[in-house]
Design a protein around this motif. Structure first.
Motif, PDB file in Angstrom:
ATOM      1  N   ALA A 187      12.924  22.454 -44.354  1.00  0.00           N
ATOM      2  CA  ALA A 187      11.712  22.386 -43.680  1.00  0.00           C
ATOM      3  C   ALA A 187      11.836  20.870 -43.509  1.00  0.00           C
ATOM      4  O   ALA A 187      12.167  20.074 -44.471  1.00  0.00           O
ATOM      5  N   THR A 188      11.435  20.371 -42.407  1.00  0.00           N
ATOM      6  CA  THR A 188      11.475  18.914 -41.863  1.00  0.00           C
ATOM      7  C   THR A 188      10.099  18.519 -41.218  1.00  0.00           C
ATOM      8  O   THR A 188       9.770  19.284 -40.309  1.00  0.00           O
ATOM      9  N   SER A 189       9.204  17.433 -41.529  1.00  0.00           N
ATOM     10  CA  SER A 189       7.970  17.026 -40.874  1.00  0.00           C
ATOM     11  C   SER A 189       8.205  15.647 -40.322  1.00  0.00           C
ATOM     12  O   SER A 189       8.821  14.906 -40.701  1.00  0.00           O
ATOM     13  N   LEU A 190       7.622  15.641 -38.943  1.00  0.00           N
ATOM     14  CA  LEU A 190       7.388  14.475 -38.397  1.00  0.00           C
ATOM     15  C   LEU A 190       5.871  13.931 -38.321  1.00  0.00           C
ATOM     16  O   LEU A 190       5.130  14.674 -38.103  1.00  0.00           O
ATOM     17  N   VAL A 191       5.772  12.529 -38.497  1.00  0.00           N
ATOM     18  CA  VAL A 191       4.521  12.142 -38.815  1.00  0.00           C
ATOM     19  C   VAL A 191       4.315  10.924 -37.936  1.00  0.00           C
ATOM     20  O   VAL A 191       5.229   9.951 -37.957  1.00  0.00           O
ATOM     21  N   MET A 192       3.758  10.919 -36.820  1.00  0.00           N
ATOM     22  CA  MET A 192       3.100   9.795 -35.896  1.00  0.00           C
ATOM     23  C   MET A 192       1.898   9.419 -36.070  1.00  0.00           C
ATOM     24  O   MET A 192       0.827  10.134 -36.365  1.00  0.00           O
ATOM     25  N   PHE A 193       1.710   8.038 -36.234  1.00  0.00           N
ATOM     26  CA  PHE A 193       0.287   7.387 -36.158  1.00  0.00           C
ATOM     27  C   PHE A 193       0.108   6.063 -35.588  1.00  0.00           C
ATOM     28  O   PHE A 193       1.335   5.466 -35.562  1.00  0.00           O
ATOM     29  N   THR A 265      -8.060  -0.108 -47.801  1.00  0.00           N
ATOM     30  CA  THR A 265      -7.359  -1.643 -48.524  1.00  0.00           C
ATOM     31  C   THR A 265      -7.422  -2.519 -47.240  1.00  0.00           C
ATOM     32  O   THR A 265      -7.007  -2.395 -46.221  1.00  0.00           O
ATOM     33  N   ALA A 266      -8.359  -3.666 -47.551  1.00  0.00           N
ATOM     34  CA  ALA A 266      -8.667  -4.535 -46.418  1.00  0.00           C
ATOM     35  C   ALA A 266      -7.583  -5.605 -46.340  1.00  0.00           C
ATOM     36  O   ALA A 266      -6.931  -5.900 -47.471  1.00  0.00           O
ATOM     37  N   LEU A 267      -7.474  -6.164 -45.248  1.00  0.00           N
ATOM     38  CA  LEU A 267      -6.411  -7.638 -45.066  1.00  0.00           C
ATOM     39  C   LEU A 267      -7.372  -8.531 -44.979  1.00  0.00           C
ATOM     40  O   LEU A 267      -8.233  -8.623 -44.016  1.00  0.00           O
ATOM     41  N   VAL A 268      -7.121  -9.613 -45.565  1.00  0.00           N
ATOM     42  CA  VAL A 268      -7.902 -10.801 -45.630  1.00  0.00           C
ATOM     43  C   VAL A 268      -6.946 -11.814 -44.839  1.00  0.00           C
ATOM     44  O   VAL A 268      -6.105 -12.134 -45.301  1.00  0.00           O
ATOM     45  N   PHE A 269      -7.503 -12.504 -43.682  1.00  0.00           N
ATOM     46  CA  PHE A 269      -6.929 -13.088 -42.513  1.00  0.00           C
ATOM     47  C   PHE A 269      -7.823 -14.298 -42.212  1.00  0.00           C
ATOM     48  O   PHE A 269      -8.668 -14.128 -41.740  1.00  0.00           O
ATOM     49  N   GLU A 270      -7.429 -15.601 -42.460  1.00  0.00           N
ATOM     50  CA  GLU A 270      -8.141 -16.669 -42.235  1.00  0.00           C
ATOM     51  C   GLU A 270      -9.736 -16.723 -42.601  1.00  0.00           C
ATOM     52  O   GLU A 270     -10.490 -16.565 -41.796  1.00  0.00           O
ATOM     53  N   GLY A 271      -9.844 -15.926 -43.868  1.00  0.00           N
ATOM     54  CA  GLY A 271     -11.260 -16.069 -44.462  1.00  0.00           C
ATOM     55  C   GLY A 271     -11.811 -14.697 -43.966  1.00  0.00           C
ATOM     56  O   GLY A 271     -13.002 -14.375 -44.678  1.00  0.00           O
ATOM     57  N   ASN A 272     -11.161 -13.924 -42.932  1.00  0.00           N
ATOM     58  CA  ASN A 272     -11.819 -12.635 -42.431  1.00  0.00           C
ATOM     59  C   ASN A 272     -11.290 -11.360 -42.961  1.00  0.00           C
ATOM     60  O   ASN A 272     -10.072 -11.299 -43.499  1.00  0.00           O
ATOM     61  N   SER A 273     -12.196 -10.527 -43.621  1.00  0.00           N
ATOM     62  CA  SER A 273     -11.745  -9.298 -44.094  1.00  0.00           C
ATOM     63  C   SER A 273     -11.634  -8.268 -43.055  1.00  0.00           C
ATOM     64  O   SER A 273     -12.761  -7.683 -42.528  1.00  0.00           O
ATOM     65  N   ILE A 274     -10.594  -7.599 -42.911  1.00  0.00           N
ATOM     66  CA  ILE A 274     -10.441  -6.823 -41.487  1.00  0.00           C
ATOM     67  C   ILE A 274      -9.921  -5.361 -42.237  1.00  0.00           C
ATOM     68  O   ILE A 274      -8.932  -5.284 -42.953  1.00  0.00           O
ATOM     69  N   LYS A 275     -10.608  -4.689 -41.772  1.00  0.00           N
ATOM     70  CA  LYS A 275     -10.552  -3.307 -42.249  1.00  0.00           C
ATOM     71  C   LYS A 275      -9.983  -2.136 -41.013  1.00  0.00           C
ATOM     72  O   LYS A 275     -10.812  -2.489 -40.058  1.00  0.00           O
ATOM     73  N   VAL A 276      -9.161  -1.235 -41.221  1.00  0.00           N
ATOM     74  CA  VAL A 276      -8.566  -0.724 -39.990  1.00  0.00           C
ATOM     75  C   VAL A 276      -8.352   0.835 -40.623  1.00  0.00           C
ATOM     76  O   VAL A 276      -8.238   0.734 -41.582  1.00  0.00           O
ATOM     77  N   THR A 277      -8.425   1.640 -39.614  1.00  0.00           N
ATOM     78  CA  THR A 277      -8.141   3.228 -39.905  1.00  0.00           C
ATOM     79  C   THR A 277      -6.920   3.492 -38.986  1.00  0.00           C
ATOM     80  O   THR A 277      -6.850   2.905 -37.895  1.00  0.00           O
ATOM     81  N   VAL A 278      -6.230   4.582 -39.173  1.00  0.00           N
ATOM     82  CA  VAL A 278      -5.438   5.285 -38.702  1.00  0.00           C
ATOM     83  C   VAL A 278      -5.670   6.583 -38.187  1.00  0.00           C
ATOM     84  O   VAL A 278      -6.200   7.221 -38.894  1.00  0.00           O
ATOM     85  N   SER A 279      -5.054   6.969 -36.969  1.00  0.00           N
ATOM     86  CA  SER A 279      -5.242   8.511 -36.920  1.00  0.00           C
ATOM     87  C   SER A 279      -3.734   8.950 -36.905  1.00  0.00           C
ATOM     88  O   SER A 279      -2.644   8.418 -36.326  1.00  0.00           O
ATOM     89  N   MET A 280      -3.486  10.245 -37.379  1.00  0.00           N
ATOM     90  CA  MET A 280      -2.132  10.805 -37.533  1.00  0.00           C
ATOM     91  C   MET A 280      -2.021  12.063 -36.841  1.00  0.00           C
ATOM     92  O   MET A 280      -2.744  13.097 -37.100  1.00  0.00           O
ATOM     93  N   GLY A 281      -0.854  12.263 -36.485  1.00  0.00           N
ATOM     94  CA  GLY A 281      -0.286  13.765 -35.879  1.00  0.00           C
ATOM     95  C   GLY A 281       0.927  14.041 -36.773  1.00  0.00           C
ATOM     96  O   GLY A 281       1.550  13.362 -36.867  1.00  0.00           O
ATOM     97  N   ILE A 282       1.056  15.376 -36.999  1.00  0.00           N
ATOM     98  CA  ILE A 282       2.100  15.825 -37.712  1.00  0.00           C
ATOM     99  C   ILE A 282       2.833  17.232 -36.997  1.00  0.00           C
ATOM    100  O   ILE A 282       2.036  18.058 -36.570  1.00  0.00           O
ATOM    101  N   SER A 283       4.028  17.213 -36.960  1.00  0.00           N
ATOM    102  CA  SER A 283       4.675  18.456 -36.526  1.00  0.00           C
ATOM    103  C   SER A 283       5.631  18.806 -37.547  1.00  0.00           C
ATOM    104  O   SER A 283       6.829  17.808 -37.702  1.00  0.00           O
ATOM    105  N   ASP A 284       6.056  20.035 -37.859  1.00  0.00           N
ATOM    106  CA  ASP A 284       7.279  20.462 -38.695  1.00  0.00           C
ATOM    107  C   ASP A 284       8.085  20.951 -37.657  1.00  0.00           C
ATOM    108  O   ASP A 284       7.941  21.128 -36.360  1.00  0.00           O
TER     109      ASP A 284
END
Length: 320
Positions: A187-193, A265-284
């Motif tokens: 079994a092997t899976s691929l994740v793209m995000f 997990t926020a990233l702090v950059f030049e005093g700004n707290s930057i929050k992002v999300t990701v979308s993910m696709g999986i196929s085995d």
């Protein structure tokens, strides 16, 4: 008389050469007792010929790899054949410091050693000679070249910004896993995000912040991987991971854990707290997957569906 004198002269020159030649010369008898120890050996060991003559080589230098070296010497006596020890096989036999300024980077002298059988006038092999060559310069050059080549190979496979595999090398990894599955059926899976609304990050905080976000996510991704997983930066803000020996269900667990970690997990950059999300696709790898290109496009379709469903989620590709 003149014949004797010329013979004496030749002997004198010979002894002079043995003493001053820039290679080490050692003669041992069958008990490995030292019969000759030339100037080179004296200079590098700090032990004079007079003090060492008749001593046993292995008692004098207890760091020598005795069993290994004796075996080599025994075979020279027995087979009446010379033997070689290359620095690549064993960097040195005698632990001599390296005093040469050019190769100041080496702590010790790299050596090539030749073992020669010496026969007496009756043709018996009674002694053995060790010829020790200083090959530090050659060795250092070769080792440096190797290090440079390894570095270049690493650079050619690595994405500069994230230190993940670059797209080209990641695709080779993916193809290897696809072939392995074809052979063994694991079994092997691929994740793209990819990062949700990444353009907004760039527009709001600038491109440097965008780069930092990509690095931040790569760092979290690296911490989540096992030895056998292969992760790459696929495009601008798109990532891809091959999970060996992993079913789609297990890949979903991996993906959700990673997705949540990124969200929390926020990233702090030049005093700004930057929050992002990701979308993910999986196929085995299932029956419908005919080649690695199709495998990739299935994972990509699942990623598109995760976006369509409202982002910040993981989807497994469902065979149509």
């Amino acid at each position: 008389m003149s014949h004797d004198r010329s013979a004496m002269n030749e002997l004198h020159w010979l002894i002079d050469m043995v003493q001053t030649i820039e290679v080490g010369l050692v003669v041992l008898d069958k008990n490995f007792d030292i019969q000759l120890w030339n100037g080179f050996m004296e200079n590098h060991s700090g032990v004079s010929p007079n003090s060492i003559k008749g001593s046993n080589l292995f008692e004098q230098f207890d760091y020598l790899p005795a069993d290994w070296l004796k075996q080599k010497m025994e075979s020279v006596f027995l087979l009446k054949n010379r033997a070689f020890i290359s620095w690549e096989q064993r960097p040195y036999v005698f632990k001599f410091k390296n005093y040469r300024p050019i190769t100041g980077r080496a702590d010790f002298m790299y050596q090539n050693v030749t073992l020669l059988p010496l026969s007496s006038l009756t043709g018996q092999i009674t002694h053995i000679s060790l010829i020790v060559y200083d090959v530090t310069d050659v060795a250092i050059n070769k080792l440096q070249l190797k290090a440079v080549n390894e570095r270049l190979e690493h650079l050619s496979q690595t994405d500069g910004l994230t230190q993940l595999h670059n797209r080209r090398y990641w695709q080779i990894c993916m193809q290897k896993e696809f072939d392995r599955h074809a052979r063994y059926g694991d079994a092997t899976s691929l994740v793209m995000f990819d990062i949700d609304h990444f353009k907004k990050v760039n527009d709001t905080y600038g491109h440097m912040a965008g780069d930092k976000v990509i690095q931040h996510i790569s760092h979290i991704l690296k911490q989540s991987l096992r030895e056998t997983d292969c992760a790459g930066r696929y495009g601008g803000e798109e990532f891809a991971v091959v999970l060996a020996k992993t079913s789609a269900t297990d890949a979903l667990t991996f993906a959700n854990r990673l997705r949540q970690k990124i969200e929390n997990t926020a990233l702090v950059f030049e005093g700004n707290s930057i929050k992002v999300t990701v979308s993910m696709g999986i196929s085995d790898l299932h029956e419908q997957v005919e080649n690695s290109g199709q495998w990739l496009s299935f994972a990509d379709q699942a990623l598109y569906e995760a976006k369509e469903a409202g982002r910040n989620q993981c989807m497994i590709y469902k065979a149509k």
